[in-house]
Enzyme design. Structure first.
Site, PDB file in Angstrom:
ATOM      1  N   HIS A  30       5.513  -3.386   5.855  1.00 34.13           N
ATOM      2  CA  HIS A  30       4.608  -3.337   4.779  1.00 34.13           C
ATOM      3  C   HIS A  30       4.347  -2.206   3.942  1.00 34.13           C
ATOM      4  O   HIS A  30       3.161  -1.764   3.589  1.00 34.13           O
ATOM      5  CB  HIS A  30       3.394  -4.134   4.986  1.00 34.13           C
ATOM      6  CG  HIS A  30       2.531  -4.822   4.071  1.00 34.13           C
ATOM      7  ND1 HIS A  30       1.869  -5.926   4.118  1.00 34.13           N
ATOM      8  CD2 HIS A  30       2.447  -4.440   2.618  1.00 34.13           C
ATOM      9  CE1 HIS A  30       1.335  -6.468   3.116  1.00 34.13           C
ATOM     10  NE2 HIS A  30       1.595  -5.460   2.184  1.00 34.13           N
ATOM     11  N   ARG A  47       4.280 -12.018   0.477  1.00 34.39           N
ATOM     12  CA  ARG A  47       3.508 -12.241   1.325  1.00 34.39           C
ATOM     13  C   ARG A  47       4.470 -12.829   2.520  1.00 34.39           C
ATOM     14  O   ARG A  47       5.173 -13.648   2.359  1.00 34.39           O
ATOM     15  CB  ARG A  47       2.291 -12.877   1.100  1.00 34.39           C
ATOM     16  CG  ARG A  47       1.130 -12.086   0.482  1.00 34.39           C
ATOM     17  CD  ARG A  47       0.467 -11.032   1.280  1.00 34.39           C
ATOM     18  NE  ARG A  47      -0.146 -10.291   0.605  1.00 34.39           N
ATOM     19  CZ  ARG A  47      -0.309  -9.161   0.163  1.00 34.39           C
ATOM     20  NH1 ARG A  47       1.234  -8.560   0.170  1.00 34.39           N
ATOM     21  NH2 ARG A  47      -1.283  -8.482  -0.542  1.00 34.39           N
TER      22      ARG A  47
END
Ligand code: NDP
Ligand code: OXD
Length: 311
Positions: free
Chosen positions: A274, A226
């Protein structure tokens, strides 16, 4: 059983339709197309970054299914989660996607593609000597579904692999380190450090100046966990000082990465939007359908998130 589906706009209908096909006996409705009165009847939520209002309005949820592996989004400020089981996706297809991303990220710097891309643009014919895989020490942070598959692929490809986890884990061909005591010796043997941790209070900001200082000179950092694992300013400082050789980043504090962000132009950063391991719809709908049926029948689904641990 009525189930609300809240997914990013571009994929929400595909998920709703896929789920309806996998579990035709359940009733799926898209968020926010839920009238106030109807919200009371909803018993389960299938979510990816759902707004806090969903949890406030759907007050009789028995289960929350997350459309991915990471569930940190649920514990964000402003969200009041009901005390119900949280199910995440654990999928070998996703794990293999992540593993191939980590391998590609390593090869990008190991085989000097980073320099060759620039050289091609400049029409420069210059050879670099790259290190063979058995001489490359890779460290995988997190030995869960993603980390285990990645470590396994790296071992198969001949790398010298170590892994770091909260509790001790044994994997064939992987040197295991765990917890605070294992952290310094683990870092000391990472020419490439791949972060595949969940985001929790303990792991936030772990990729920062102190960690970089413990890595061998010229290490490469890969973050597909993350964005908040990484202290962005510390990475830029370490790259600019030559402490780190490069970074491959898939996740960011703010997504999409703002156009003015310094990472875009940095000569030593390769970034991707991502995509390291996008959730696979075909296998995902089958897993979620199974979890929903289990809850409907009064059972306990698999792949539950442990709220106390935060992952
Ligand atoms: P898992 O829950 O299966 O594994 C988590 C691993 O991290 C475990 O080995 C766990 O240790 C370890 N860990 C957790 N906290 C700590 C800590 N404080 N110190 C050391 N180790 C710790 O998760 P997954 O492998 O399925 O996914 C990991 C993360 O990858 C997700 O949470 C998500 O953030 C990210 N992800 C990113 C994607 C992308 O496209 N970029 C796609 C999918 C996931 P232990 O084994 O002891 O429990
Ligand atoms: C996930 C992700 O956690 O895609 O599944 O980031």
């Amino acid at each position: 059983m009525q189930v609300v589906v809240s997914a990013p706009a571009e994929v929400s209908e595909r998920w709703r339709d896929g789920l309806a096909q996998a579990a035709p006996e359940l009733d799926f409705v898209l968020w926010p197309e839920v009238a106030d009165g109807d919200a009371e009847a909803i018993e389960a939520a299938v979510v990816w970054n759902a707004p806090p209002e969903l949890y406030a309005r759907c007050r009789h949820l028995k289960c929350i299914c997350v459309l991915g592996a990471g569930t940190d989004q649920l514990f964000a400020p402003g969200i009041e989660l009901p005390e119900v089981p949280i199910v995440r996706i654990v999928d070998p297809v996703m794990a293999l996607r992540m593993a191939s991303y980590v391998l590609a990220a390593i090869l990008h710097f190991q085989r000097d593609f980073h320099d060759y891309v620039r050289q091609q643009r400049e029409r420069v014919w210059r050879k670099h000597r790259s290190r063979d895989s058995h001489r490359v020490r890779v460290g995988v942070m997190g030995l869960g579904a993603m980390g285990r598959a990645s470590a396994k692929l790296l071992v198969t490809n001949g790398y010298d692999v170590a892994g770091w986890s909260r509790s001790p884990r044994r994997l064939p061909g992987v040197e295991g380190f765990a917890g605070e005591d294992g952290w310094p010796p683990f870092l000391a043997r990472c020419d490439y450090l791949a972060c595949l941790l969940p985001l929790t209070a303990e792991t936030r900001g772990l990729l920062g100046v102190e960690t970089f200082a413990r890595l061998p000179e010229g290490a490469v950092v890969i973050n597909a966990g993350r964005g908040a694992h990484l202290v962005e300013a510390d990475l830029l400082a370490a790259l600019d000082a030559g402490r780190l050789r490069g970074a491959v980043l898939d996740v960011f504090e703010t997504e999409p990465l703002p156009p003015e962000h310094p990472f875009w132009d940095h000569p030593r950063i390769l970034l991707t939007p991502h995509v390291a391991s996008i959730t696979n719809l075909e296998t995902g709908v089958v897993q979620i359908a199974a979890a929903l049926r289990t809850v409907r029948d009064g059972g306990v689904p698999v792949n539950l998130v442990d709220r106390a641990r935060g992952y």
